[in-house]
Design a protein around this motif. Structure first.
Motif, short mmCIF file in Angstrom:
data_model
loop_
_atom_site.label_atom_id
_atom_site.label_comp_id
_atom_site.label_asym_id
_atom_site.label_seq_id
_atom_site.Cartn_x
_atom_site.Cartn_y
_atom_site.Cartn_z
N ARG A 192 0.82 -1.22 0.00
CA ARG A 192 0.00 0.00 0.00
C ARG A 192 0.85 1.26 0.00
O ARG A 192 0.37 2.35 0.33
CB ARG A 192 -0.94 -0.03 1.20
CG ARG A 192 -1.96 -1.16 1.08
CD ARG A 192 -2.74 -1.37 2.34
NE ARG A 192 -3.66 -2.49 2.17
CZ ARG A 192 -4.51 -2.90 3.10
NH1 ARG A 192 -4.56 -2.27 4.26
NH2 ARG A 192 -5.32 -3.92 2.87
N GLY A 193 2.10 1.10 -0.34
CA GLY A 193 2.97 2.26 -0.49
C GLY A 193 3.53 2.81 0.80
O GLY A 193 4.09 3.91 0.82
N LYS A 194 3.42 2.05 1.88
CA LYS A 194 3.96 2.49 3.16
C LYS A 194 5.33 1.85 3.39
O LYS A 194 5.75 0.97 2.66
CB LYS A 194 3.01 2.11 4.30
CG LYS A 194 1.57 2.56 4.09
CD LYS A 194 1.44 4.06 4.09
CE LYS A 194 -0.03 4.48 3.96
NZ LYS A 194 -0.18 5.94 3.93
N MET A 195 5.99 2.28 4.45
CA MET A 195 7.29 1.74 4.87
C MET A 195 8.30 1.81 3.72
O MET A 195 9.00 0.84 3.42
CB MET A 195 7.13 0.29 5.37
CG MET A 195 6.10 0.12 6.47
SD MET A 195 6.32 1.25 7.87
CE MET A 195 7.95 0.80 8.44
N ARG A 196 8.36 2.96 3.07
CA ARG A 196 9.29 3.14 1.96
C ARG A 196 10.45 4.08 2.31
O ARG A 196 11.38 4.21 1.51
CB ARG A 196 8.54 3.70 0.74
CG ARG A 196 7.40 2.81 0.24
CD ARG A 196 7.91 1.50 -0.32
NE ARG A 196 6.83 0.64 -0.76
CZ ARG A 196 6.30 0.65 -1.98
NH1 ARG A 196 6.75 1.51 -2.88
NH2 ARG A 196 5.35 -0.19 -2.30
N THR A 197 10.38 4.71 3.47
CA THR A 197 11.43 5.67 3.84
C THR A 197 12.06 5.29 5.18
O THR A 197 11.45 4.59 5.99
CB THR A 197 10.86 7.09 3.95
OG1 THR A 197 9.93 7.14 5.05
CG2 THR A 197 10.13 7.49 2.67
N ALA A 198 13.29 5.76 5.37
CA ALA A 198 14.00 5.48 6.62
C ALA A 198 13.27 6.09 7.80
O ALA A 198 13.27 5.53 8.92
CB ALA A 198 15.42 6.03 6.55
N LYS A 199 12.62 7.24 7.59
CA LYS A 199 11.88 7.90 8.67
C LYS A 199 10.76 7.02 9.19
O LYS A 199 10.53 6.92 10.40
CB LYS A 199 11.33 9.24 8.19
CG LYS A 199 10.55 9.98 9.25
CD LYS A 199 9.98 11.29 8.71
CE LYS A 199 9.15 12.01 9.78
NZ LYS A 199 8.55 13.26 9.25
N GLU A 200 10.04 6.35 8.28
CA GLU A 200 8.93 5.48 8.69
C GLU A 200 9.44 4.32 9.52
O GLU A 200 8.82 3.94 10.53
CB GLU A 200 8.19 4.97 7.46
CG GLU A 200 7.37 6.02 6.73
CD GLU A 200 6.69 5.46 5.50
OE1 GLU A 200 5.44 5.38 5.49
OE2 GLU A 200 7.41 5.07 4.55
#
Length: 433
Positions: free
Chosen positions: A262-270
């Motif tokens: 669903r397009g989540k957990m794509r960045t280091a911040k997340e």
């Protein structure tokens, strides 16, 4: 016994002064043990207890399920649950409040924390209820009460802690929470029906119900992510295919996959935010549990549990009378301690007496969890109430407490049902393979 009683007084006093429960338990336990056996022995004991709990493999399930709940929240599964519940109930008076209860119960199956459930549902449900004219007392009270389902419906973190101390099977304990959880959901819905019937203005005069007189279009596909996780986690535990720890790992991985798709957990911040949140909650739980073990060792050394057993024999108390007395004590402690604090105070003291009287500890654990939940929405502590307040600062505390009060009655009725009909809690565990 005198040393133990003084220890309890000291623990409660310094906790009320604002000292964290973990620190208060550790200080009281070490000082009390030092008085009975010497300071060096107390330090050695404290180190051993903390180390043993930290490496207890049964507790691995706690951080994994907390991680699973955080991933499920970030993947949008909570929004799906609320959408399905809303579509199913919006044609009824108080339907949005009912949908909040249903969504809270469903989210509890992938969360395990009352605070997390209350905080999440505040963000998801409150905007809709306010948009349709629901009074803050009903909407916020429903969210706070719905959050209590987080520690009754599996997976439940307090149930894991209870099983570690009571030496009971975690899987059976979790399954025992399902029946009472469903009963409580039904009573919460009945409470909402009665509230809007007595005070029609609570749900905006039924505006949304009148606008949706036709049957809503409902599809289980609206919550496909939840249904997959629910089926895999609880279904696997029920049929004996997974241990609770294995189920937690599979569930966390499944929630992670949904988040990625669903397009989540794509960045280091997340990732940083997710792991820091899960680690913070886990560390707090482990700190309380390990320090409470130190305190419980002091209590056991003082001989209090066994002196209580002798007193019970002298007073000729039945098992039912002892359980009622403990339940009343839980209600009192709920005004000053959180769920884990109450469990860690009463279990070391009363388990020997309960075992001697032949009390089923799975049934007793469920009953205690229900009563502990009351403290989450009653003053002065009311952790769920303050959680809702923190997530929605413009709501007044008095409105949240007032809205929660009718649900307190529903929870007490649930406890009475479980007390007189143990099968409600034990039916599913008895069917497990």
């Amino acid at each position: 016994m005198t040393a133990a009683i003084i220890g309890f007084i000291v623990l409660i006093t310094i906790s009320l002064m604002g000292v964290p429960l973990a620190v208060a338990s550790l200080i009281t336990g070490v000082i009390g043990f030092s008085y009975l056996r010497g300071f060096e022995s107390a330090i050695v004991m404290a180190g051993q207890q903390i180390a043993e709990l930290t490496v207890n493999t049964n507790l691995v399930v706690i951080p994994i399920f907390i991680l699973m709940g955080e991933l499920a929240r970030r993947s949008g599964i909570t929004d799906e649950l609320y959408a399905l519940a809303e579509a199913s109930t919006k044609r009824f008076r108080g339907g949005l409040a009912m949908s909040t209860v249903f969504a809270s119960g469903a989210f509890s199956t992938v969360c395990g924390s009352s605070i997390a459930t209350a905080a999440t549902m505040t963000k998801v449900a409150m905007p809709s209820m306010r948009r349709y004219g629901y009074k803050d007392s009903l909407s916020a009270g429903t969210v706070a009460a719905g959050g209590t389902l987080g520690i009754l419906i599996p997976p439940s973190v307090p149930m894991v802690i209870y099983c570690i101390f009571a030496q009971e099977d975690i899987g059976r304990m979790w399954m025992a929470g399902v029946g009472p959880g469903l009963v409580m959901i039904a009573l919460f819905v009945l409470t909402i029906v009665l509230m809007v019937k007595i005070k029609p203005e609570l749900d905006g005069g039924g505006v949304i119900a009148e606008a949706n007189t036709s049957a809503p279009k409902v599809s289980l596909g609206m919550a496909k992510g939840f249904l997959v996780l629910f089926g895999v986690v609880l279904g696997g535990i029920y049929i004996g295919f997974f241990t609770p720890t294995e189920a937690a790992s599979v569930g966390a991985f499944g929630a992670y996959v949904f988040a990625l798709l669903r397009g989540k957990m794509r960045t280091a911040k997340e990732y940083r935010e997710m792991f820091s949140t899960a680690a913070g909650i886990s560390a707090s739980i482990f700190a309380i549990a390990s320090c409470a073990l130190v305190f419980s060792q002091f209590i056991n050394l003082s001989g209090l549990p066994y002196q209580l057993l002798d007193l019970i024999g002298q007073w000729e108390l039945t098992g039912a009378q002892l359980v009622i007395a403990i339940c009343l004590l839980c209600l009192v402690l709920g005004t000053v301690f959180d769920a884990l604090g109450i469990l860690l105070l009463i279990i070391p003291i009363f388990i020997p007496s309960l075992q001697a009287l032949g009390i089923d500890l799975i049934w007793f654990g469920v009953l205690v969890i229900i009563l502990i939940e009351l403290g989450l929405i009653t003053p002065p502590l009311g952790v769920n109430v303050f959680t809702v307040k923190a997530a929605q600062p413009d709501i007044q505390l008095k409105d949240i407490f007032a809205g929660s009060l009718p649900f307190v009655v529903a929870m007490l009725v649930t406890a009475v049902i479980v007390f007189y009909l143990p099968t409600v809690a034990l039916f599913i565990p008895d069917l497990m393979k």
